[in-house]
Write a protein that holds these residues in place. Structure first.
Motif, PDB file in Angstrom:
ATOM      1  N   HIS A   9     -17.374 -11.545  -6.812  1.00  0.00           N
ATOM      2  CA  HIS A   9     -16.116 -10.989  -7.297  1.00  0.00           C
ATOM      3  C   HIS A   9     -15.763 -11.496  -8.673  1.00  0.00           C
ATOM      4  O   HIS A   9     -16.040 -12.623  -9.017  1.00  0.00           O
ATOM      5  CB  HIS A   9     -14.957 -11.392  -6.378  1.00  0.00           C
ATOM      6  N   ARG A  11     -12.052 -11.090 -10.034  1.00  0.00           N
ATOM      7  CA  ARG A  11     -10.704 -10.537  -9.862  1.00  0.00           C
ATOM      8  C   ARG A  11      -9.852 -10.905 -11.069  1.00  0.00           C
ATOM      9  O   ARG A  11     -10.005 -11.963 -11.648  1.00  0.00           O
ATOM     10  CB  ARG A  11     -10.058 -11.108  -8.603  1.00  0.00           C
ATOM     11  N   LEU A  28     -11.058  -4.328  -9.840  1.00  0.00           N
ATOM     12  CA  LEU A  28     -11.935  -5.228  -9.092  1.00  0.00           C
ATOM     13  C   LEU A  28     -13.363  -4.923  -9.482  1.00  0.00           C
ATOM     14  O   LEU A  28     -13.763  -3.760  -9.529  1.00  0.00           O
ATOM     15  CB  LEU A  28     -11.762  -5.025  -7.582  1.00  0.00           C
ATOM     16  N   GLU A  45     -15.801  -4.132   1.479  1.00  0.00           N
ATOM     17  CA  GLU A  45     -15.075  -4.732   0.353  1.00  0.00           C
ATOM     18  C   GLU A  45     -14.117  -3.727  -0.280  1.00  0.00           C
ATOM     19  O   GLU A  45     -12.969  -4.045  -0.574  1.00  0.00           O
ATOM     20  CB  GLU A  45     -16.065  -5.247  -0.698  1.00  0.00           C
ATOM     21  N   GLN A  49     -10.064  -4.026  -0.216  1.00  0.00           N
ATOM     22  CA  GLN A  49      -9.322  -4.145  -1.469  1.00  0.00           C
ATOM     23  C   GLN A  49      -8.290  -3.037  -1.616  1.00  0.00           C
ATOM     24  O   GLN A  49      -7.165  -3.278  -2.039  1.00  0.00           O
ATOM     25  CB  GLN A  49     -10.273  -4.112  -2.669  1.00  0.00           C
ATOM     26  N   TRP A  53      -4.188  -3.265  -2.069  1.00  0.00           N
ATOM     27  CA  TRP A  53      -3.444  -2.566  -3.117  1.00  0.00           C
ATOM     28  C   TRP A  53      -2.395  -1.630  -2.547  1.00  0.00           C
ATOM     29  O   TRP A  53      -1.727  -0.900  -3.273  1.00  0.00           O
ATOM     30  CB  TRP A  53      -4.401  -1.790  -4.012  1.00  0.00           C
TER      31      TRP A  53
END
Length: 159
Positions: A9, A11, A28, A45, A49, A53
């Protein structure tokens, strides 16, 4: 049997851990190895995510984005693994759009056959992604890397 590492990741550092619904511009980046186990890892994933959001798991845009990532990472695993050891996945969201992109370092641009192979051996994935994006009012594009050594399949979906 080899364990597959999880997604890597990057971020945004300024993203608040609390009320993410108040922050509209989101991004992302992560990568997965071009191995079969990468497909479900990328799918999980992305779904996770998008939930963070504030998008509902059963929302059409979420289902389309998850399916697009699944198909695009599958294509990278099947067709680009020799040239690209990883698939880079990028999600972006603002007030109006959700963007999903999968990048690899294989210079070949995928070509969708006029009619996908009826035996299931190929041609359905990119076609499906393009149809779903169009039906949702979105679009797809496949720009080459500036050095010609790879490409990014991008899906832009309206929210």
């Amino acid at each position: 049997m080899h364990a597959m590492p999880g997604p890597r990741h990057e971020r945004p550092k300024d993203e608040a851990d609390g009320d993410v619904a108040a922050v509209m511009d989101r991004s992302l980046h992560f990568w997965v190895p071009t191995l079969p186990g990468a497909v479900p890892a990328a799918r999980r994933e992305v779904a996770g995510q998008l939930g963070l959001w504030g998008l509902r798991p059963r929302a059409a845009v979420v289902e389309t984005a998850v399916l697009a990532v699944s198909e695009l990472v599958t294509n990278t695993v099947r067709h680009a693994a020799e040239a690209s050891a990883r698939a880079d996945v990028h999600l972006g969201m603002d007030r109006r759009h959700l963007m999903v992109a999968v990048h690899d370092r294989d210079p070949r641009i995928p070509r969708r056959p006029e009619v996908p192979n009826l035996d299931g051996s190929g041609g359905w994935g990119l076609h499906l992604v393009e149809v779903l994006a169009t039906e949702a009012g979105g679009r797809t594009s496949i720009p080459r890397d500036p050095d010609g050594g790879g490409k990014t399949v991008t899906v832009l979906l309206p929210l």
